[in-house]
Design a protein around this motif. Structure first.
Motif, PDB file in Angstrom:
ATOM      1  N   ALA A 101       4.769   0.925  -2.549  1.00  0.00           N
ATOM      2  CA  ALA A 101       4.840  -0.601  -1.683  1.00  0.00           C
ATOM      3  C   ALA A 101       6.216  -0.938  -1.350  1.00  0.00           C
ATOM      4  O   ALA A 101       7.013  -0.518  -1.690  1.00  0.00           O
ATOM      5  CB  ALA A 101       4.163  -1.522  -2.914  1.00  0.00           C
ATOM      6  N   THR A 137       1.504 -10.904  -5.854  1.00  0.00           N
ATOM      7  CA  THR A 137       3.127 -10.711  -5.826  1.00  0.00           C
ATOM      8  C   THR A 137       3.727 -11.685  -6.801  1.00  0.00           C
ATOM      9  O   THR A 137       3.524 -12.877  -6.567  1.00  0.00           O
ATOM     10  CB  THR A 137       3.547 -10.553  -4.535  1.00  0.00           C
ATOM     11  OG1 THR A 137       2.839 -11.480  -3.752  1.00  0.00           O
ATOM     12  CG2 THR A 137       3.622  -9.107  -3.886  1.00  0.00           C
ATOM     13  N   ILE A 172       1.864  -6.270  -6.339  1.00  0.00           N
ATOM     14  CA  ILE A 172       1.667  -5.578  -5.219  1.00  0.00           C
ATOM     15  C   ILE A 172       1.372  -6.416  -3.938  1.00  0.00           C
ATOM     16  O   ILE A 172       0.143  -7.208  -4.163  1.00  0.00           O
ATOM     17  CB  ILE A 172       0.629  -4.438  -5.257  1.00  0.00           C
ATOM     18  CG1 ILE A 172       0.835  -3.550  -6.608  1.00  0.00           C
ATOM     19  CG2 ILE A 172       0.508  -3.657  -4.365  1.00  0.00           C
ATOM     20  CD1 ILE A 172      -0.301  -2.879  -7.006  1.00  0.00           C
ATOM     21  N   ILE A 225      -2.676   1.982  -2.173  1.00  0.00           N
ATOM     22  CA  ILE A 225      -2.002   2.238  -3.418  1.00  0.00           C
ATOM     23  C   ILE A 225      -2.495   3.704  -4.267  1.00  0.00           C
ATOM     24  O   ILE A 225      -1.828   4.225  -4.830  1.00  0.00           O
ATOM     25  CB  ILE A 225      -2.109   1.241  -4.773  1.00  0.00           C
ATOM     26  CG1 ILE A 225      -3.669   0.847  -4.647  1.00  0.00           C
ATOM     27  CG2 ILE A 225      -1.366   0.212  -4.261  1.00  0.00           C
ATOM     28  CD1 ILE A 225      -3.715   0.035  -5.957  1.00  0.00           C
ATOM     29  N   THR A 285       0.107  -7.610 -12.351  1.00  0.00           N
ATOM     30  CA  THR A 285      -0.957  -6.677 -11.962  1.00  0.00           C
ATOM     31  C   THR A 285      -1.886  -6.244 -13.146  1.00  0.00           C
ATOM     32  O   THR A 285      -1.441  -6.404 -14.253  1.00  0.00           O
ATOM     33  CB  THR A 285      -0.411  -5.479 -11.580  1.00  0.00           C
ATOM     34  OG1 THR A 285       0.647  -5.686 -10.435  1.00  0.00           O
ATOM     35  CG2 THR A 285      -1.312  -4.310 -10.823  1.00  0.00           C
TER      36      THR A 285
END
Ligand code: ADP
Length: 456
Positions: free
Chosen positions: A409, A442, A394, A402, A446
């Motif tokens: 996103a 990114t 993200i 979020i 995650t």
């Protein structure tokens, strides 16, 4: 009444009350002492005078010298000696009428008595001389201690009370202003904050732990929560109206075009299928919204039961892999505690199932079905569940949004979704007195961390 005035009144009240009680106590004791001490002086003078006048010449001489050397003459001193007859009648004595009759009566009956008439003090004694004759000795003098010293002392007390009152008035005024000043500043700054500048905060003094600093911090915390919730509301309304409007516009457009002229049956079938698809999307979005709203409640109506986290994760793995056979979930049992009862939480099973499957499905979805690792462990009080994927991640600057309903996103164009899963999961976890933390990078992946208290 203003708080500042209240503080002044209380401080002055306490001080003046204390000082008056203290002064009255001292004044009472000193004047009592002045009475007793003066009567003692009168007694000594009465006895020595009687001895001097009535006894043997030698003794009398010694006493006279002593008296002259050691006893000061009292102001307005008057001393009288009257012989008493054997029946002790005194009323006929010449000159006795100048004394208070009750006082003389008491001297005669009790042998000694005292009396005072404003500033003049009287002492009387029945003196028996060495030749066994009784004499009534009456002495009186002005009590200079009462008339001068005590009134001087009283004036001194009044003046110091007045001066102290002024000093305490000044101190309480300055003191109360020092206390009130920071509160006034807070009020002033709070008045400046409105919905237009919710980002403003009160200045905090980090090293200070007094009530004012705590108030400032509490107020700033409240502003943080208000701002977040205000921003979420703003985002929610714009996201929700956009999300619900898109399928509706498409349905209306499709129907409009189909009805504009007569068409082949196949065209109607195709149009109806598109409309159905959009209506289904709309339905999914509204039911997700409904679920979100329901989990926003305090959870009092739902039934909490003991739930083993390892069992829950196994069940969720089954569900996730059934929904899409490409999903891969790997459970790490490495941190499993020896005592399995530590893995029990108080939970509403279907809701916890939903929350955990949302987190794991996200992991699968955003990593294009690379394996998702789920690990869990326990501390003394909490169960911790980690969901780790190797997906798209993200963007850092979007992490804060979020949990906003319908937020997606900017890097999710190639992945389907409604932006409801995470806020829903967080609501459910909070309902279980837990916390959800998401960290992400990114391109790397995650990690979602769920922390829930161990069941009571
Ligand atoms: P969605 O239906 O879009 O997945 P969610 O509420 O579950 O909605 O998640 C909100 C947004 O958070 C997603 O659109 C996505 O941008 C981001 N997100 C959540 N989980 C992940 C994940 N595991 N990897 C990458 N992005 C994620």
């Amino acid at each position: 009444m203003k708080t500042q005035n209240k503080i002044i009144f209380v401080l002055i009240g306490v001080f003046v009350g204390y000082t008056i009680i203290f002064s009255v106590f001292i004044y009472y004791n000193i004047s009592n002492y002045a009475f007793a001490d003066f009567y003692k002086r009168l007694e000594i003078r009465a006895i020595t005078t009687a001895k001097f006048q009535l006894e043997e010449k030698e003794d009398a001489e010694v006493i006279r010298e002593l008296r002259q050397e050691h006893l000061e003459t009292l102001q307005d001193e008057k001393i009288n000696l009257y012989p008493l007859s054997s029946d002790r009648s005194w009323k006929a004595i010449d000159g006795i009428e100048e004394y208070n009759s009750g006082f003389v009566e008491e001297v005669v009956t009790s042998g000694t008595a005292t009396f005072n008439d404003q500033k003049t003090f009287y002492y009387g004694v029945v003196y028996r001389s060495s030749d066994q004759k009784d004499y009534l000795v009456l002495i009186s003098a002005e009590n200079y201690f009462i008339t001068h010293h005590i009134s001087y002392f009283r004036n001194l007390l009044f003046i110091s009370l007045g001066v102290a009152f002024l000093i305490i008035l000044l101190i309480s005024f300055l003191f109360s202003r020092k206390i009130i000043e920071p509160i006034n500043q807070i009020i002033h700054r709070v008045n400046e904050i409105s919905t237009g500048n919710l980002h403003k905060r009160l200045p905090e003094q980090s090293d200070n732990d007094d009530a004012i600093s705590k108030l400032t911090r509490t107020f700033n915390d409240m502003l943080n929560r208000l701002e977040t919730s205000f921003e979420s509301q703003k985002n929610f309304i714009s996201n929700a109206s956009h999300e619900l409007n898109t399928p509706l516009t498409s349905i209306i457009g499709e129907a409009d075009v189909a009805l504009s002229k007569l068409r082949e049956p196949a065209y109607y079938i195709e149009t109806l299928m598109t409309i159905l698809e959009d209506a289904e999307k709309l339905s999914k979005k509204t039911s997700a919204l409904l679920l979100l709203a329901q989990t926003g409640f305090d959870g009092k109506k739902q039934k909490f039961e003991k739930l083993r986290v390892d069992q829950l994760i196994m069940d969720v793995k089954g569900t996730v892999e059934k929904i899409n056979p490409k999903n891969q979930v790997q459970i790490d049992f490495g941190l499993l505690p020896e005592n399995p009862s530590l893995l029990k939480i108080d939970a509403i099973e279907p809701l916890m199932h939903l929350a955990m499957s949302n987190l794991i499905i996200n992991g699968c979805k955003y990593s294009n079905h690379k394996p998702v690792q789920v690990a869990f462990g326990v501390t003394d009080t909490q169960v911790i569940i980690l969901v780790k994927d190797q997906g798209i991640g993200i963007p850092q600057n979007e992490l804060q949004f979020i949990y906003d309903p319908y937020f997606r996103a900017s890097n999710t164009k190639n992945h389907e979704g409604y932006g409801i899963g995470l806020p829903l999961a967080r609501n459910i976890i909070r309902m279980h007195k837990g916390q959800l933390y998401v960290s992400s990078e990114t391109g790397k992946g995650t990690v979602a961390r769920v922390v829930i208290p161990i069941g009571s």
